[in-house]
Design a protein around this motif. Structure first.
Motif, PDB file in Angstrom:
ATOM      1  N   SER A   7      -8.709  12.366 -11.143  1.00  0.00           N
ATOM      2  CA  SER A   7      -8.846  11.134 -10.366  1.00  0.00           C
ATOM      3  C   SER A   7      -9.715  10.129 -11.120  1.00  0.00           C
ATOM      4  CB  SER A   7      -9.461  11.447  -8.999  1.00  0.00           C
ATOM      5  OG  SER A   7      -9.755  10.269  -8.287  1.00  0.00           O
TER       6      SER A   7
ATOM      7  N   PHE B   6      -7.310   6.797 -10.039  1.00  0.00           N
ATOM      8  CA  PHE B   6      -6.743   6.654  -8.696  1.00  0.00           C
ATOM      9  C   PHE B   6      -7.760   7.050  -7.626  1.00  0.00           C
ATOM     10  CE2 PHE B   6      -5.243  10.930 -10.078  1.00  0.00           C
ATOM     11  CZ  PHE B   6      -5.773  11.723  -9.080  1.00  0.00           C
ATOM     12  N   LYS B   7      -7.626   6.417  -6.463  1.00  0.00           N
ATOM     13  CA  LYS B   7      -8.427   6.762  -5.295  1.00  0.00           C
ATOM     14  C   LYS B   7      -7.760   7.927  -4.583  1.00  0.00           C
ATOM     15  CE  LYS B   7     -10.123   4.665  -0.974  1.00  0.00           C
ATOM     16  NZ  LYS B   7     -10.146   3.399  -0.202  1.00  0.00           N
ATOM     17  N   ALA B   8      -8.550   8.872  -4.108  1.00  0.00           N
ATOM     18  CA  ALA B   8      -7.988  10.050  -3.441  1.00  0.00           C
ATOM     19  C   ALA B   8      -8.540  10.181  -2.023  1.00  0.00           C
ATOM     20  CB  ALA B   8      -8.322  11.309  -4.237  1.00  0.00           C
ATOM     21  N   TYR B   9      -7.626  10.410  -1.078  1.00  0.00           N
ATOM     22  CA  TYR B   9      -7.977  10.738   0.302  1.00  0.00           C
ATOM     23  C   TYR B   9      -7.860  12.250   0.460  1.00  0.00           C
ATOM     24  CZ  TYR B   9      -7.480   5.779   1.471  1.00  0.00           C
ATOM     25  OH  TYR B   9      -7.622   4.416   1.537  1.00  0.00           O
TER      26      TYR B   9
ATOM     27  N   ASN C 142       0.849  -1.195   0.000  1.00  0.00           N
ATOM     28  CA  ASN C 142       0.000   0.000   0.000  1.00  0.00           C
ATOM     29  C   ASN C 142       0.884   1.245   0.000  1.00  0.00           C
ATOM     30  OD1 ASN C 142      -3.064  -0.761   0.602  1.00  0.00           O
ATOM     31  ND2 ASN C 142      -1.746  -2.201   1.685  1.00  0.00           N
TER      32      ASN C 142
ATOM     33  N   ASN D 177      -3.145  -0.671  -5.339  1.00  0.00           N
ATOM     34  CA  ASN D 177      -2.996  -0.178  -3.969  1.00  0.00           C
ATOM     35  C   ASN D 177      -2.121   1.063  -3.883  1.00  0.00           C
ATOM     36  OD1 ASN D 177      -4.561  -2.336  -2.977  1.00  0.00           O
ATOM     37  ND2 ASN D 177      -2.752  -3.645  -2.793  1.00  0.00           N
TER      38      ASN D 177
ATOM     39  N   ASP E  65      -2.553   4.994  -3.966  1.00  0.00           N
ATOM     40  CA  ASP E  65      -3.577   6.035  -3.867  1.00  0.00           C
ATOM     41  C   ASP E  65      -2.926   7.398  -3.676  1.00  0.00           C
ATOM     42  OD1 ASP E  65      -5.556   3.965  -3.836  1.00  0.00           O
ATOM     43  OD2 ASP E  65      -5.211   3.706  -1.682  1.00  0.00           O
TER      44      ASP E  65
ATOM     45  N   TYR F 142       1.402  10.050 -11.362  1.00  0.00           N
ATOM     46  CA  TYR F 142       0.594   8.837 -11.500  1.00  0.00           C
ATOM     47  C   TYR F 142       0.400   8.513 -12.977  1.00  0.00           C
ATOM     48  CZ  TYR F 142      -3.132   5.463 -10.409  1.00  0.00           C
ATOM     49  OH  TYR F 142      -3.886   4.319 -10.276  1.00  0.00           O
TER      50      TYR F 142
ATOM     51  N   TYR G 205      -2.993  12.696   6.215  1.00  0.00           N
ATOM     52  CA  TYR G 205      -3.499  11.314   6.134  1.00  0.00           C
ATOM     53  C   TYR G 205      -2.839  10.453   7.218  1.00  0.00           C
ATOM     54  CZ  TYR G 205      -3.432   6.499   4.292  1.00  0.00           C
ATOM     55  OH  TYR G 205      -3.496   5.137   4.157  1.00  0.00           O
TER      56      TYR G 205
ATOM     57  N   ILE H 297       1.034   5.572  -0.651  1.00  0.00           N
ATOM     58  CA  ILE H 297       0.342   6.849  -0.779  1.00  0.00           C
ATOM     59  C   ILE H 297       1.245   7.839  -1.508  1.00  0.00           C
ATOM     60  CG2 ILE H 297      -0.451   8.900   0.482  1.00  0.00           C
ATOM     61  CD1 ILE H 297      -2.519   6.739   0.566  1.00  0.00           C
TER      62      ILE H 297
END
Length: 353
Positions: A284, A289-292, A238, A263, A265, A251, A325, A240
Motif C-alpha cells: 500500500s 493506494f489507500k486501503a480500507y 470513486n 480516487n 482505493d 493496481y 466496506y 473500490i
C-alpha cells in the motif's frame, strides 16, 4: 462503532458490485491454491462463487467451494451476505472461465481465454485485447453507477500476483487462502516462470502487459480495463478494488499502464493485513493506494467454519473486503453482518464443522 478503518466517508447513491471471474491453470499445480477442496476442483470455484452470490446457492457446479482441510466456506458467503443486506445491484464479468455458471447469472464477457500455467512460458493470451474489451464494459456500465466496487474470484491468483509484482519491481509477499501459506512453492513456481522467460526483478516495469502475459492471469487486465473505462467516462469517479494482495498486483499493472487511479482505493479484510507471510501494508505504501480494512469479528460467530476466518483461514476472496466496506457504508453493524453470514450458511448447510 464502525468496523471498517478508516470509516467510509462517502455515501454513494448508485453503488454497483462487480465480480470478475477467471481461471488460470496455475491453480492446478498441486498444493498451490486452497480455493477449492482439491486442485482439480479449483476450476469450478469462480462459477460456484457467482452462483452463490447471485442465488444464495450453487446450481451447476458439483460442490460448494470450500477450503481444506476443514471445508471452510468460500468467502462468497460474505459477499452474498453484504448483497442481501445492502440490496446493491451486482453483475459478473467472464475473464477466461473454464467452467461457466448457470445462465441465470448476469454476466458480461471479455472474450478472454483461461490463463495458462505460468511455468509453461505463457500466462495470458492477448492481455492488451482483454484490457480494451474490459474498458468497453466499464464505459457501458459507467452511467449506471457512481461507485463501482470490483472484486474477483480467481483461484491461484496470489501466485500470479507475486510474479507480476516482482516483474514490475516490487518487493512482494502475497497472502493465501490456506491456513499455511505455501510460500516456498509459490516462490519456486514464480522463479521457474521468470527463468523460462529470462525475467529479473523489475525488468518489465515499463511493460506491464508483458508482465501479465508471461506471469499473470486474465483477471488482471480485466479489472484494470474496467477501471480505465469508468475513468474515461468520469475521471473523478470513486472506485473500490475489493481484495488483498491480488488487487495490489492489479493496481500495480494499472499504474504502470498509465491508468487514471485518482480516487481508486482498495478494500480488504483484517485477515489480509494480519497475515505475516504477506506484506499488504508495505505494498500500500509503495504503490500509493489507500486501503480500507474491515474486521467483522468472526471470532464471535456461532459457526466454527466462520470462526476459522479469525484464525487465518481464507482471509479474502470474491470481493469480501469490498462487500464488507459496502455494508459499513450503508450503516450495518458487525453484529448484523455476522447474523446474515450465518443465515446464508444455514441455507447452504455450511460452516457447522
Amino acid at each position: 462503532m464502525c468496523w471498517t478503518t478508516p470509516k467510509p466517508e462517502w455515501k454513494a447513491e448508485k453503488p454497483l458490485y462487480i465480480c470478475v471471474l477467471s481461471n488460470t491453470k496455475t491453480s492446478q499445480i498441486p498444493g498451490l491454491s486452497a480455493a477449492g477442496k482439491t486442485a482439480e476442483l479449483t476450476v469450478y470455484t469462480p462459477a460456484g462463487d457467482s452462483e452463490l452470490m447471485h442465488t444464495g446457492n450453487i446450481i451447476s457446479v458439483p460442490v460448494l467451494p470450500m477450503t481444506p482441510p476443514y471445508d471452510t466456506p468460500t468467502p462468497a458467503v460474505i459477499t452474498k451476505s453484504a448483497l442481501n443486506l445492502t440490496k446493491v445491484p451486482h453483475i459478473f464479468v467472464n475473464a477466461g472461465l473454464m467452467i461457466l455458471p448457470d445462465k441465470s447469472v448476469p454476466m458480461y464477457c471479455t472474450d478472454a481465454k483461461a490463463g495458462e500455467d505460468i511455468t509453461t512460458g505463457i500466462a495470458v493470451h492477448s492481455p492488451k485485447t482483454i484490457f480494451e474489451n474490459a474498458k468497453k464494459i466499464g464505459l457501458e456500465l459507467a452511467p449506471t453507477t457512481d461507485h463501482p466496487v470490483i472484486g474477483e474470484s480467481t483461484p491461484g491468483g496470489t501466485t500470479t500476483a507475486l510474479g507480476v509484482l516482482i516483474a514490475l519491481g516490487y518487493n512482494a509477499r502475497v497472502s493465501s487462502s490456506a491456513d499455511v501459506n505455501p510460500v516456498e512453492l509459490k516462490s519456486q513456481v514464480v522463479s521457474d516462470a521468470m527463468k523460462k522467460n529470462e525475467i529479473i526483478v523489475g525488468s518489465l516495469r515499463n511493460d506491464p502487459f508483458k508482465a501479465v502475459e508471461l506471469l499473470g492471469d486474465p483477471m488482471m487486465p480485466t479489472v484494470a480495463g474496467l477501471i480505465a473505462g469508468f475513468k474515461e467516462y468520469d475521471p473523478g469517479m470513486n472506485i473500490i478494488m475489493a481484495g488483498g494482495t491480488q488487487m495490489a498486483a492489479v493496481y500495480a499493472v494499472a499504474k504502470h499502464a498509465g491508468v487514471n487511479l485518482s480516487n481508486v482505493d482498495l478494500a480488504t479484510t483484517r485477515y489480509v493485513t494480519d497475515d505475516k507471510t504477506a506484506n499488504f501494508t508495505d505494498l500500500s505504501k509503495n504503490l500509493g493506494f489507500k486501503a480500507y480494512i474491515s474486521d467483522p469479528g468472526f471470532g464471535k460467530s456461532r459457526l466454527p467454519g466462520i470462526q476459522r476466518y479469525d484464525t487465518g483461514t481464507i482471509k479474502e476472496g470474491a470481493g469480501a473486503g469490498g462487500a464488507m466496506y459496502l455494508a459499513n457504508m450503508m450503516g450495518f453493524s458487525d453484529d448484523q453482518f455476522r447474523e446474515e453470514v450465518e443465515n446464508v450458511c444455514a441455507v447452504l448447510k455450511a460452516g457447522n464443522v
